[in-house]
Design a protein around this motif. Structure first.
Motif, PDB file in Angstrom:
ATOM      1  N   GLN A 168      -5.964  -8.673   9.836  1.00 10.43           N
ATOM      2  CA  GLN A 168      -7.060  -9.315   9.096  1.00 10.43           C
ATOM      3  C   GLN A 168      -7.748  -8.329   8.165  1.00 10.43           C
ATOM      4  OE1 GLN A 168      -9.717 -11.624  11.739  1.00 10.43           O
ATOM      5  NE2 GLN A 168      -8.038 -11.617  13.215  1.00 10.43           N
ATOM      6  N   ALA A 169      -7.965  -7.099   8.645  1.00 12.36           N
ATOM      7  CA  ALA A 169      -8.659  -6.106   7.820  1.00 12.36           C
ATOM      8  C   ALA A 169      -7.817  -5.720   6.609  1.00 12.36           C
ATOM      9  CB  ALA A 169      -8.990  -4.878   8.654  1.00 12.36           C
ATOM     10  N   ALA A 170      -6.509  -5.567   6.801  1.00 15.96           N
ATOM     11  CA  ALA A 170      -5.642  -5.225   5.671  1.00 15.96           C
ATOM     12  C   ALA A 170      -5.594  -6.363   4.658  1.00 15.96           C
ATOM     13  CB  ALA A 170      -4.240  -4.888   6.171  1.00 15.96           C
ATOM     14  N   ALA A 171      -5.549  -7.611   5.150  1.00 11.97           N
ATOM     15  CA  ALA A 171      -5.529  -8.754   4.244  1.00 11.97           C
ATOM     16  C   ALA A 171      -6.839  -8.874   3.483  1.00 11.97           C
ATOM     17  CB  ALA A 171      -5.255 -10.032   5.022  1.00 11.97           C
ATOM     18  N   THR A 172      -7.945  -8.564   4.149  1.00 12.59           N
ATOM     19  CA  THR A 172      -9.267  -8.670   3.517  1.00 12.59           C
ATOM     20  C   THR A 172      -9.486  -7.589   2.476  1.00 12.59           C
ATOM     21  OG1 THR A 172     -10.232  -9.687   5.492  1.00 12.59           O
ATOM     22  CG2 THR A 172     -11.763  -8.611   3.966  1.00 12.59           C
ATOM     23  N   THR A 173      -9.038  -6.375   2.759  1.00 15.37           N
ATOM     24  CA  THR A 173      -9.350  -5.234   1.894  1.00 15.37           C
ATOM     25  C   THR A 173      -8.237  -4.868   0.925  1.00 15.37           C
ATOM     26  OG1 THR A 173      -8.472  -3.648   3.511  1.00 15.37           O
ATOM     27  CG2 THR A 173     -10.798  -4.276   3.723  1.00 15.37           C
ATOM     28  N   GLY A 174      -7.001  -5.225   1.255  1.00 13.59           N
ATOM     29  CA  GLY A 174      -5.882  -4.860   0.401  1.00 13.59           C
ATOM     30  C   GLY A 174      -5.486  -3.398   0.466  1.00 13.59           C
ATOM     31  N   CYS A 175      -5.946  -2.675   1.494  1.00  8.26           N
ATOM     32  CA  CYS A 175      -5.598  -1.265   1.606  1.00  8.26           C
ATOM     33  C   CYS A 175      -4.956  -0.995   2.959  1.00  8.26           C
ATOM     34  CB  CYS A 175      -6.839  -0.381   1.411  1.00  8.26           C
ATOM     35  SG  CYS A 175      -8.033  -0.453   2.767  1.00  8.26           S
ATOM     36  N   GLY A 176      -4.548   0.245   3.187  1.00  7.39           N
ATOM     37  CA  GLY A 176      -3.990   0.630   4.466  1.00  7.39           C
ATOM     38  C   GLY A 176      -5.071   0.721   5.526  1.00  7.39           C
ATOM     39  N   VAL A 177      -4.758   0.228   6.717  1.00  2.17           N
ATOM     40  CA  VAL A 177      -5.748   0.182   7.800  1.00  2.17           C
ATOM     41  C   VAL A 177      -5.082   0.616   9.100  1.00  2.17           C
ATOM     42  CG1 VAL A 177      -7.373  -1.260   9.105  1.00  2.17           C
ATOM     43  CG2 VAL A 177      -6.946  -1.754   6.686  1.00  2.17           C
ATOM     44  N   LEU A 178      -5.807   1.370   9.901  1.00  2.00           N
ATOM     45  CA  LEU A 178      -5.417   1.699  11.272  1.00  2.00           C
ATOM     46  C   LEU A 178      -6.559   1.323  12.197  1.00  2.00           C
ATOM     47  CD1 LEU A 178      -3.673   4.843  12.674  1.00  2.00           C
ATOM     48  CD2 LEU A 178      -5.852   4.118  13.666  1.00  2.00           C
ATOM     49  N   VAL A 179      -6.240   0.636  13.279  1.00  2.00           N
ATOM     50  CA  VAL A 179      -7.208   0.299  14.317  1.00  2.00           C
ATOM     51  C   VAL A 179      -6.712   0.873  15.628  1.00  2.00           C
ATOM     52  CG1 VAL A 179      -8.185  -1.571  15.726  1.00  2.00           C
ATOM     53  CG2 VAL A 179      -8.115  -1.789  13.240  1.00  2.00           C
ATOM     54  N   SER A 180      -7.563   1.647  16.283  1.00  5.51           N
ATOM     55  CA  SER A 180      -7.250   2.204  17.598  1.00  5.51           C
ATOM     56  C   SER A 180      -8.318   1.754  18.587  1.00  5.51           C
ATOM     57  CB  SER A 180      -7.217   3.736  17.534  1.00  5.51           C
ATOM     58  OG  SER A 180      -7.118   4.293  18.834  1.00  5.51           O
ATOM     59  N   LEU A 181      -7.896   1.142  19.682  1.00  4.98           N
ATOM     60  CA  LEU A 181      -8.810   0.716  20.739  1.00  4.98           C
ATOM     61  C   LEU A 181      -8.426   1.459  22.010  1.00  4.98           C
ATOM     62  CD1 LEU A 181      -8.884  -3.131  20.041  1.00  4.98           C
ATOM     63  CD2 LEU A 181     -10.444  -1.358  19.200  1.00  4.98           C
ATOM     64  N   LEU A 185      -3.020   1.553  19.370  1.00  5.19           N
ATOM     65  CA  LEU A 185      -3.330   1.438  17.939  1.00  5.19           C
ATOM     66  C   LEU A 185      -2.280   0.646  17.194  1.00  5.19           C
ATOM     67  CD1 LEU A 185      -1.470   3.694  16.152  1.00  5.19           C
ATOM     68  CD2 LEU A 185      -2.862   5.233  17.529  1.00  5.19           C
ATOM     69  N   ALA A 186      -2.759   0.021  16.114  1.00  6.14           N
ATOM     70  CA  ALA A 186      -1.911  -0.774  15.237  1.00  6.14           C
ATOM     71  C   ALA A 186      -2.240  -0.410  13.803  1.00  6.14           C
ATOM     72  CB  ALA A 186      -2.140  -2.264  15.480  1.00  6.14           C
ATOM     73  N   THR A 187      -1.258  -0.569  12.919  1.00  9.50           N
ATOM     74  CA  THR A 187      -1.444  -0.265  11.502  1.00  9.50           C
ATOM     75  C   THR A 187      -0.989  -1.445  10.662  1.00  9.50           C
ATOM     76  OG1 THR A 187       0.765   0.690  11.180  1.00  9.50           O
ATOM     77  CG2 THR A 187      -0.969   2.170  11.982  1.00  9.50           C
ATOM     78  N   ALA A 188      -1.522  -1.525   9.450  1.00 11.63           N
ATOM     79  CA  ALA A 188      -1.095  -2.543   8.487  1.00 11.63           C
ATOM     80  C   ALA A 188      -1.408  -2.025   7.092  1.00 11.63           C
ATOM     81  CB  ALA A 188      -1.798  -3.873   8.740  1.00 11.63           C
ATOM     82  N   GLY A 189      -0.711  -2.571   6.099  1.00  7.97           N
ATOM     83  CA  GLY A 189      -0.893  -2.098   4.734  1.00  7.97           C
ATOM     84  C   GLY A 189      -0.174  -0.780   4.519  1.00  7.97           C
ATOM     85  N   ALA A 190      -0.356  -0.217   3.349  1.00  3.92           N
ATOM     86  CA  ALA A 190       0.329   1.031   2.988  1.00  3.92           C
ATOM     87  C   ALA A 190      -0.307   2.212   3.700  1.00  3.92           C
ATOM     88  CB  ALA A 190       0.270   1.236   1.478  1.00  3.92           C
ATOM     89  N   ALA A 191       0.500   2.980   4.417  1.00  2.00           N
ATOM     90  CA  ALA A 191       0.008   4.169   5.106  1.00  2.00           C
ATOM     91  C   ALA A 191      -0.314   5.262   4.096  1.00  2.00           C
ATOM     92  CB  ALA A 191       1.052   4.669   6.087  1.00  2.00           C
ATOM     93  N   PRO A 192      -1.180   6.206   4.449  1.00  2.00           N
ATOM     94  CA  PRO A 192      -1.422   7.345   3.558  1.00  2.00           C
ATOM     95  C   PRO A 192      -0.167   8.196   3.423  1.00  2.00           C
ATOM     96  CG  PRO A 192      -2.449   7.708   5.691  1.00  2.00           C
ATOM     97  CD  PRO A 192      -1.975   6.291   5.687  1.00  2.00           C
ATOM     98  N   GLU A 193      -0.133   9.021   2.401  1.00  2.00           N
ATOM     99  CA  GLU A 193       1.021   9.886   2.188  1.00  2.00           C
ATOM    100  C   GLU A 193       1.264  10.752   3.424  1.00  2.00           C
ATOM    101  OE1 GLU A 193       2.612  13.305  -0.962  1.00  2.00           O
ATOM    102  OE2 GLU A 193       0.674  12.304  -1.282  1.00  2.00           O
ATOM    103  N   GLY A 194       2.491  10.746   3.907  1.00  2.00           N
ATOM    104  CA  GLY A 194       2.799  11.506   5.111  1.00  2.00           C
ATOM    105  C   GLY A 194       2.558  10.728   6.388  1.00  2.00           C
TER     106      GLY A 194
END
Length: 329
Positions: A168-181, A185-194
């Protein structure tokens, strides 16, 4: 341990939630407020639906009504389906009907409220009733638990919240997102370089030591299960929260931690938890899943499966994500 994300992952939020720590990273600093709003809303929703420590949660009400047929909410239905999927994937090694066994061991309140020394003897343990006895129709959302059954969605609900929030956060913002609880953790969108730099740890809450083991993640999810963080004494025994549904006893201490990479946090969490329960039998089973996994024995030696890479190292950075055990409350 902890980790420092790569330079382009320049905005983060860290706050307590679900009895653990929530960490949010975004590749666009301007997107942080919107992404955080999404994450906080998701965490509130999962707490209302799935907390076994809130008497007003949907889970608590359903456990009180075990034996009766009830229509559950759409959110709870999704959480239950995630738990049933974990049970299917693991041949019942991860079983949502193990709630009574966890309570019998003394984990009957939030972990922060738990007495580290409980003089009461451990009751005679019993196998979990078994997930196959749950009657649930996903179409109508009608649920009937066997009489006396107590569901514990526990870690699967936390993993689902990470999966839902990051998408949801990646769809809302259009950027790469990581969530860790709590380290799941889960990721979505384009990851940072590396890639996202993630530390491997026994305890997600402890700061990283310089040069600790780390892994780069470019997509998907990681989850870690372990037996050394959430422990207490009951009747003179050291017990922990990872229960073998076949016996109702804490899993035998073979693996200190198990970290698994998968497409979703729900699947990664299911396999990592099942590996803890299976003990020595985990190696062939995890190998058959073809998922990358890193298993750490009690003496610190590691086994890498499924193409898990050799350890790299990351500098310390308080508040950044680690994957480590840290269950709900």
């Amino acid at each position: 341990m902890n980790t420092r994300p790569s330079a382009s992952a320049s905005a983060q939020a860290v706050f307590p939630s679900l009895g653990t720590t929530a960490v949010l990273l975004v590749t666009d600093p301007g997107a942080l407020p919107a992404a955080e709003a999404v994450l906080r809303a998701e965490l509130a929703a999962v707490d209302r639906a799935c907390s076994r420590f809130r008497p007003d949660s949907e889970l608590s009400r359903l456990n009180l009504n075990a034996g009766r047929t009830t229509t559950v909410s759409a959110y709870f239905a999704e959480a239950l389906e995630a738990a049933l999927r974990a049970a299917r994937l693991t041949d019942g090694t991860v079983d949502p009907t193990a709630g009574s066994a966890v309570i019998a061991l003394g984990y009957d309140r939030t972990f922060a409220s738990l007495s580290p020394e409980d003089a009461r003897p451990v009751p005679v343990t019993r196998p979990a009733p078994g997930w196959r006895h749950i009657a649930f129709d996903p179409r109508t959302r009608r649920l009937r638990l066997p009489p006396g059954t107590r569901l514990d969605l526990g870690a699967t609900a936390k993993a689902l919240a990470a999966d839902r929030a990051v998408l949801q956060a990646a769809a809302t913002t259009g950027c790469g997102v990581l969530v860790s609880l709590g380290g799941d953790l889960a990721t979505a969108g384009a990851a940072p370089e590396g890639g996202w730099r993630i530390a491997l740890a026994d305890d997600h809450a402890r700061p990283a030591s310089e040069g600790g083991a780390a892994v780069a993640v470019t997509g998907g999810a990681l989850a870690t299960s372990g037996i050394q963080v959430r422990t207490w004494r009951r009747g003179g025994r050291v017990v922990h929260h990872v229960v073998d549904p076949a016996t109702g006893e804490p899993a035998a201490p073979v693996w200190r931690t198990v970290t698994v990479a998968a497409g979703t946090c729900v699947d990664a969490n299911a396999v990592s938890t099942a590996a803890i329960v299976r003990g020595e039998r985990a190696l062939d089973w995890v190998r058959a899943t073809d998922l990358p996994a890193r298993l750490t024995r009690l003496d610190g030696t590691t086994v890498r499966l499924g193409g898990w890479p050799p350890d790299s190292h990351a500098p310390a950075s308080p508040g950044s994500p680690a994957t480590a055990p840290g269950g709900p409350r």
